[in-house]
Design a protein around this motif. Sequence first.
Motif, short mmCIF file in Angstrom:
data_model
loop_
_atom_site.label_atom_id
_atom_site.label_comp_id
_atom_site.label_asym_id
_atom_site.label_seq_id
_atom_site.Cartn_x
_atom_site.Cartn_y
_atom_site.Cartn_z
N MET A 183 0.99 -1.23 -0.05
CA MET A 183 0.09 0.19 0.01
C MET A 183 0.95 1.23 0.13
SD MET A 183 -3.15 0.50 -0.18
CE MET A 183 -3.90 1.98 -0.34
N ASP A 184 2.10 1.10 0.58
CA ASP A 184 2.95 2.36 0.89
C ASP A 184 3.48 2.74 -0.35
OD1 ASP A 184 2.42 2.41 3.33
OD2 ASP A 184 4.43 1.76 3.95
N ASP A 185 3.88 1.48 -1.32
CA ASP A 185 4.19 1.98 -2.79
C ASP A 185 3.25 2.62 -3.64
OD1 ASP A 185 5.73 -0.16 -1.63
OD2 ASP A 185 5.69 -1.42 -3.18
N ILE A 186 1.87 2.29 -3.25
CA ILE A 186 0.95 2.87 -4.12
C ILE A 186 0.93 4.48 -3.77
CG2 ILE A 186 -1.54 2.91 -4.78
CD1 ILE A 186 -1.21 -0.20 -4.53
N TYR A 187 0.80 4.62 -2.37
CA TYR A 187 0.90 5.99 -1.85
C TYR A 187 1.81 6.95 -2.31
CZ TYR A 187 -3.11 4.97 1.51
OH TYR A 187 -4.08 4.80 2.03
N ILE A 188 3.04 6.27 -2.37
CA ILE A 188 4.32 7.09 -2.88
C ILE A 188 4.24 7.49 -4.33
CG2 ILE A 188 6.85 7.08 -3.10
CD1 ILE A 188 6.94 5.69 -0.47
#
Lengths: 428, 306
Positions: B1-6
């Motif tokens: 999920m963090d990847d997508i946010y970044i």
Amino acid sequence: MESIWKFISLSDPNIISVVIGSVLITASSAVVGTFSFLKKKALVGDAVAHAVLPGICLAFILSGNKNPIYIIIGAFITGWLSLIIIDIITKKSKLKEDTAIALVLSVSFAIGILMLTAIQHSGNASQSGLQSFLFGKAAALIGRDLIMFSVVAVILLLMVVLFFKELKLIAFDESFANTIGLPVKALNLLLTSLIVMAVVTGIQAVGVVLMAAILITPAAAARFWTDDLVKMIILAAIIGAFSGWAGSLVSYVAPRMPTGPWIVMVVSIIALISFFIAPKKGIISKQLELAKLRASILEENLLKELYRMGEKDMNTSNAYTLDLLTMQRHFPIKYLKPALRRLLKKSLVFKEGNKWSLSEQGHQKGKRIVKLHRLWELYLSTYLKIAPDHVHEDAETIEHIITPELESRLEKLLDFPKKDPHDRKIPY
Amino acid sequence: MDDIYIILVASLFSISCGLLGSFLILRRMAMVGDAISHAVLPGIVIAFLISGSRDSFEMIIGAALLGLITSFLIEFFHKKANLQTDAAIGVTFTWLFALGIILISVFAGQVDLDQECVLYGEIAYVPLDLWITDAGLNMGPKALYVSAFILAAVIIFLSFGYRYLHITTFDSAFAASIGISIGLWHYLLMGMVSMTTVAAFDSVGAILVVALFVVPAATSYLLTRKLKSMLLMTVLLSFLNSFLGYYLASTINGSISGAIASTSGVFFLLAFLFSPIDGIWIKAIKRNFDKSKNTSKTKFNKIFKE
């Protein structure tokens, strides 16, 4: 207070190396920067400053240590490459120079940051000093840096002195230099190398972003005080050296203060003050001159209109009210009254009640302006074949500018004519 | 999920920057954009002192103000003091940047900004700074909302101002003659540039934001001759850069924003070499072709016409 005195008297050996290092760097950068300023390449130094970062990191990755020789060679190569790339982009594509500079600057810096962060995360313990290239470490200069700075400063100054004539020519008139057979390309290469060299050493003192300032700001300030290249270079060097000294003073007295930004702050303040107060070129003196010119034009126009009104009534010493005067020609009332007061002081006009009339002197002056106006109109219509109804505007400006020499030449050329193209009498 | 946010935050910021940057390079103001991105620093610090936080309304105002002051100063020194433009830019932005760094040092205890963050930001922290409502509901990273808001503002600005920007960019004399204020649109654009810079500052820093402004726009400038397709292509490239850049950064464990900007540099290089309309490789081929055609033509003329 005590620490200021300690700093000025250079009693602490650490202070000596910081001061000498900063002064050497700022002064020699200012000398080189003068040429890049004159060549209108002020921002190129900024691009080089950013582009040395990948070279520094690459040198570190390849050699595995922080040996300054490798680092400087790496920095020199990428700094130099960046200028070549900017040149190629500008010449080979439709992108303009500013885009090319911004592009090369930001991308090369990004590559540098990518490498730097990768090195930091790799856990290599010897990388800890690389950061100093980003922000400079003027307050932590030591003997070894000093030797290198001195060598670079001497090389830069020597090159400028040796090739002074050639550099001067390519800075001011490259195509002329080309015509008389100078190797312009090689000289540009030399200047580029000098700039890169100044940047590579300078960023160790003030960091990547502020390098551009110590290159060009002293030159920009010096430009306002002199038109002579030698004086300009010396002045730029002095301004640079002073700000280097003052910046280290601030950070010595207040240890939390960063040296590099203070050097830039000092040099910028000197430059801003120069922009405003320098004689002739400064903003204030220019505005004053402009105001003076406007005032004298307004006065001459007033004398002219009073003369013309008198001419119409066949009596040039007639007195007129302000209403009549403004009906003849529109004068903004805000400027009209002070201008009349000034004329009164110079006793070019008289005031009787609320009426104004020309004095003998004022009469002469008004007559001269009217004469110049009509002579010029005649000159335009006879020699330049401009239609008589198109000559007024031009004459309206030139009448305030024509010198007595030009006046007598005009009279002779037109052979003291009697009438202007509108069939009005030209008064002598 | 963090990847997508970044990736999402990076794409939204780079699309905003790219759209504005297209106009900057067409107006030959790329370096003014660079100057503004550095010169907003004192505005950020002062706004930080007043509001006490990074993401606040004061911040945007403070920075937009500094951006306008910067472009005004550049113009002022150029016009009133006859200083050449490049020097006016160089002197102004270094001075304001130095002021910003000095302010950071003076208020080191009160301002949560460090020099590294100023230079290249840290987008990796985006997923850590969450917006949690008073009811305790997790709404996701704050930066996501900021970047979406900025992009919306940029799109609204461009859709209302497109015609005016278009005309003041390409034919300012005509624009002036039909009564469009060139100065107004200049300063509006500069205001938008400063606002976007500030919003993206935490994530990408002062220098890499320049890459977001200039590089994708310059790349698509080489690929098309129409403003609309240039803008569309910039959007596409900005997204692609963010996506690929993120994976590059995680592969070599380096700065994400640095990797995004480096990726955009690679795309520029490709366009510079192989663009079907302006690439130097294509041009070289065309030139050779023309040369061979010309020489046979002149030979023909020599033999038969003289």
